[in-house]
Design a protein around this motif. Structure first.
Motif, PDB file in Angstrom:
ATOM      1  N   LEU A  62       0.836  -1.205   0.000  1.00  0.00           N
ATOM      2  CA  LEU A  62       0.000   0.000   0.000  1.00  0.00           C
ATOM      3  C   LEU A  62       0.868   1.252   0.000  1.00  0.00           C
ATOM      4  O   LEU A  62       0.607   2.202  -0.739  1.00  0.00           O
ATOM      5  N   LEU A  63       1.919   1.244   0.821  1.00  0.00           N
ATOM      6  CA  LEU A  63       2.783   2.419   0.935  1.00  0.00           C
ATOM      7  C   LEU A  63       3.921   2.409  -0.075  1.00  0.00           C
ATOM      8  O   LEU A  63       4.723   3.350  -0.101  1.00  0.00           O
ATOM      9  N   GLN A  64       4.046   1.348  -0.868  1.00  0.00           N
ATOM     10  CA  GLN A  64       5.076   1.201  -1.896  1.00  0.00           C
ATOM     11  C   GLN A  64       6.478   1.373  -1.324  1.00  0.00           C
ATOM     12  O   GLN A  64       7.275   2.170  -1.788  1.00  0.00           O
ATOM     13  N   ILE A  65       6.762   0.591  -0.297  1.00  0.00           N
ATOM     14  CA  ILE A  65       8.052   0.655   0.383  1.00  0.00           C
ATOM     15  C   ILE A  65       9.003  -0.345  -0.269  1.00  0.00           C
ATOM     16  O   ILE A  65       8.654  -1.502  -0.473  1.00  0.00           O
ATOM     17  N   GLY A  66      10.206   0.080  -0.560  1.00  0.00           N
ATOM     18  CA  GLY A  66      11.278  -0.799  -0.985  1.00  0.00           C
ATOM     19  C   GLY A  66      11.011  -1.610  -2.237  1.00  0.00           C
ATOM     20  O   GLY A  66      11.138  -2.798  -2.241  1.00  0.00           O
ATOM     21  N   GLY A  67      10.658  -1.034  -3.314  1.00  0.00           N
ATOM     22  CA  GLY A  67      10.517  -1.768  -4.559  1.00  0.00           C
ATOM     23  C   GLY A  67       9.207  -2.518  -4.738  1.00  0.00           C
ATOM     24  O   GLY A  67       8.958  -3.063  -5.804  1.00  0.00           O
ATOM     25  N   PHE A  68       8.411  -2.598  -3.694  1.00  0.00           N
ATOM     26  CA  PHE A  68       7.093  -3.220  -3.848  1.00  0.00           C
ATOM     27  C   PHE A  68       6.136  -2.167  -4.395  1.00  0.00           C
ATOM     28  O   PHE A  68       6.172  -1.011  -3.984  1.00  0.00           O
ATOM     29  N   GLU A  69       5.297  -2.579  -5.294  1.00  0.00           N
ATOM     30  CA  GLU A  69       4.359  -1.658  -5.901  1.00  0.00           C
ATOM     31  C   GLU A  69       2.937  -2.146  -5.648  1.00  0.00           C
ATOM     32  O   GLU A  69       2.724  -3.267  -5.209  1.00  0.00           O
ATOM     33  N   ARG A  70       1.979  -1.305  -5.964  1.00  0.00           N
ATOM     34  CA  ARG A  70       0.590  -1.731  -5.834  1.00  0.00           C
ATOM     35  C   ARG A  70       0.242  -2.794  -6.857  1.00  0.00           C
ATOM     36  O   ARG A  70      -0.740  -3.484  -6.737  1.00  0.00           O
ATOM     37  N   ALA A  71       1.084  -2.935  -7.884  1.00  0.00           N
ATOM     38  CA  ALA A  71       0.864  -3.997  -8.862  1.00  0.00           C
ATOM     39  C   ALA A  71       1.114  -5.372  -8.249  1.00  0.00           C
ATOM     40  O   ALA A  71       0.666  -6.388  -8.786  1.00  0.00           O
ATOM     41  N   ASP A  72       1.828  -5.441  -7.129  1.00  0.00           N
ATOM     42  CA  ASP A  72       2.068  -6.709  -6.440  1.00  0.00           C
ATOM     43  C   ASP A  72       0.907  -7.113  -5.546  1.00  0.00           C
ATOM     44  O   ASP A  72       0.854  -8.248  -5.080  1.00  0.00           O
ATOM     45  N   THR A  73      -0.013  -6.227  -5.287  1.00  0.00           N
ATOM     46  CA  THR A  73      -1.133  -6.491  -4.393  1.00  0.00           C
ATOM     47  C   THR A  73      -2.054  -7.610  -4.877  1.00  0.00           C
ATOM     48  O   THR A  73      -2.468  -8.441  -4.064  1.00  0.00           O
ATOM     49  N   PRO A  74      -2.394  -7.697  -6.160  1.00  0.00           N
ATOM     50  CA  PRO A  74      -3.299  -8.775  -6.582  1.00  0.00           C
ATOM     51  C   PRO A  74      -2.780 -10.180  -6.277  1.00  0.00           C
ATOM     52  O   PRO A  74      -3.576 -11.082  -6.020  1.00  0.00           O
ATOM     53  N   VAL A  75      -1.475 -10.353  -6.287  1.00  0.00           N
ATOM     54  CA  VAL A  75      -0.915 -11.669  -5.959  1.00  0.00           C
ATOM     55  C   VAL A  75      -1.202 -12.019  -4.499  1.00  0.00           C
ATOM     56  O   VAL A  75      -1.634 -13.133  -4.182  1.00  0.00           O
ATOM     57  N   LEU A  76      -0.996 -11.059  -3.606  1.00  0.00           N
ATOM     58  CA  LEU A  76      -1.287 -11.281  -2.187  1.00  0.00           C
ATOM     59  C   LEU A  76      -2.772 -11.531  -1.967  1.00  0.00           C
ATOM     60  O   LEU A  76      -3.166 -12.418  -1.209  1.00  0.00           O
ATOM     61  N   LEU A  77      -3.589 -10.740  -2.620  1.00  0.00           N
ATOM     62  CA  LEU A  77      -5.028 -10.863  -2.416  1.00  0.00           C
ATOM     63  C   LEU A  77      -5.584 -12.143  -3.032  1.00  0.00           C
ATOM     64  O   LEU A  77      -6.544 -12.707  -2.509  1.00  0.00           O
ATOM     65  N   ALA A  78      -4.994 -12.603  -4.121  1.00  0.00           N
ATOM     66  CA  ALA A  78      -5.442 -13.878  -4.708  1.00  0.00           C
ATOM     67  C   ALA A  78      -5.140 -15.034  -3.751  1.00  0.00           C
ATOM     68  O   ALA A  78      -5.973 -15.934  -3.572  1.00  0.00           O
TER      69      ALA A  78
END
Length: 129
Positions: A62-78
């Motif tokens: 959510l906060l886009q810390i350290g190279g993680f983006e909101r584009a990575d969220t769907p993987v977690l939510l799936a």
């Protein structure tokens, strides 16, 4: 604020609440699940740490810390949606007496409905994004 971000924040708060309950209040949580042995309360602590890790990953995306983006969220939510769907199926099987409960007593419907709360939030996230 958009609906996917609101779902993201809701999942962080909901998961954080359950992570804290499982980690620090696992004896009471085990009693509400009709698991009265001390081993059951200790067995729920790792589940709290796993849920806490998932919440931390949601915060980082959510906060886009350290190279993680909101584009990575769907993987977690799936992954969360799969877990909730399987938990709902298993709990409904216990309610409908497809599988026997460990103590032979009736399974509460509230325990079957509980996994639907984050599952609905994940479905709303995917539909609106």
């Amino acid at each position: 604020m958009s609906i996917p971000i609101l779902c993201h924040v809701f999942l962080i708060l909901f998961g954080g609440f359950f992570a804290i309950q499982l980690t620090f209040n696992s004896k009471k949580f085990a009693t509400s699940l009709r698991m009265d042995s001390p081993q059951a309360a200790q067995a729920l602590k790792p589940a709290g740490f796993l849920m806490g890790g998932n919440v931390l990953m949601l915060i980082v995306t959510l906060l886009q810390i350290g190279g993680f983006e909101r584009a990575d969220t769907p993987v977690l939510l799936a992954g969360l949606a799969l877990f909730c769907a399987f938990a709902f199926i298993y709990n409904m099987g216990l309610v409908l007496k497809v599988w026997p409960t460990f103590d032979g007593a009736d399974h509460d419907i509230k325990n079957a409905i509980r996994p639907l709360i984050p599952l609905v939030a994940v479905i709303i996230y995917f539909v609106t994004s």
